[in-house]
Design a protein around this motif. Structure first.
Motif, PDB file in Angstrom:
ATOM      1  N   THR A 262      56.570  -2.615  62.541  1.00 32.17           N
ATOM      2  CA  THR A 262      55.969  -2.631  63.865  1.00 32.17           C
ATOM      3  C   THR A 262      55.752  -4.080  64.251  1.00 32.17           C
TER       4      THR A 262
ATOM      5  N   LYS B  91      56.481  -2.201  69.161  1.00 34.25           N
ATOM      6  CA  LYS B  91      57.844  -1.720  68.949  1.00 34.25           C
ATOM      7  C   LYS B  91      57.991  -1.349  67.472  1.00 34.25           C
TER       8      LYS B  91
ATOM      9  N   SER C 182      54.731  -6.691  67.870  1.00 30.71           N
ATOM     10  CA  SER C 182      54.448  -6.834  69.287  1.00 30.71           C
ATOM     11  C   SER C 182      54.007  -8.253  69.572  1.00 30.71           C
TER      12      SER C 182
ATOM     13  N   SER D 182      60.560  -0.036  64.515  1.00 27.72           N
ATOM     14  CA  SER D 182      61.994   0.005  64.207  1.00 27.72           C
ATOM     15  C   SER D 182      62.204   0.320  62.733  1.00 27.72           C
TER      16      SER D 182
ATOM     17  N   GLY E 107      64.707   2.647  67.828  1.00 21.22           N
ATOM     18  CA  GLY E 107      63.604   1.792  68.263  1.00 21.22           C
ATOM     19  C   GLY E 107      62.680   2.624  69.137  1.00 21.22           C
ATOM     20  N   TRP E 108      61.406   2.475  68.951  1.00 24.55           N
ATOM     21  CA  TRP E 108      60.416   3.328  69.605  1.00 24.55           C
ATOM     22  C   TRP E 108      59.266   2.454  70.028  1.00 24.55           C
ATOM     23  N   GLU E 109      58.897   2.492  71.288  1.00 19.70           N
ATOM     24  CA  GLU E 109      57.837   1.636  71.797  1.00 19.70           C
ATOM     25  C   GLU E 109      56.666   2.476  72.282  1.00 19.70           C
TER      26      GLU E 109
END
Length: 182
Positions: free
Chosen positions: A92, A175, A94, A177, A126-128
């Motif tokens: 993670t 984010k 940011s 990943s 990828g996931w935000e």
């Protein structure tokens, strides 16, 4: 790249190097840290067992380090557990701009209470947080308690074991990943 984002990425890069995040930890090391974080969560937080029993999946970040003076960044590595077994390894990260001052290390456990939300996460590239899904954040202190019957959101994040001082705790924009191929 705009001039305003260059310092953000520079600070995030420095933070990642300073915390050893430039390279992913081994799977075994992440699993050991994940086991320890889950054990402490269960031991220190009342109701944690009930929450984990309801979960379709649990994404555990044993340590996320965050630092900032106006411009900040954070990074951590963890594991996704389904049925008590690790099914993937993730990072993670940011970056942020705004009123913030300090440094902090925290543990973060993201609980997928809805199997569809877990499936969407697992098959994303990828996931935000805040873009791909909303996550309800619960900050829990040592000796705190959780009432699992009151959790009615598909994804809930528990933040605990904070060390240091950081004003501005938000997961928005983080984010996540995959870091290791299985």
């Amino acid at each position: 790249m705009s001039q305003i984002f260059k310092p953000v990425f520079a600070i995030l890069a420095v933070l990642m190097v300073a915390t050893g995040a430039a390279h992913a930890a081994s799977k075994e090391k992440i699993d050991r840290r994940t086991d320890k974080a889950l054990a402490e969560f269960r031991e220190d937080i009342g109701g944690a067992d009930d929450v984990l029993a309801r979960a379709a999946g649990v994404l555990v970040f044993p340590s996320i380090k965050k630092a900032g003076i106006g411009i900040g960044g954070e990074y951590g590595q963890g594991a996704l557990r389904v049925g008590g077994q690790t099914v993937g390894y993730y990072s993670t990260a940011s970056a942020s701009i705004g009123f913030q001052l300090g440094a902090q290390a925290r543990r973060q456990i993201i609980v997928f209470l809805d199997p569809k939300a877990l499936e969407k996460f697992r098959y994303s590239n990828g996931w935000e947080i805040g873009v791909d899904a909303s996550v309800t954040v619960v900050t829990v202190g040592a000796g705190g308690a959780i009432d699992a019957t009151q959790l009615n959101q598909p994804i809930v994040a528990f933040v605990f074991d904070s060390k240091g001082l950081m004003y501005n705790l938000s997961l928005e924009g983080s984010k996540i990943s995959r870091i290791h191929d299985d």
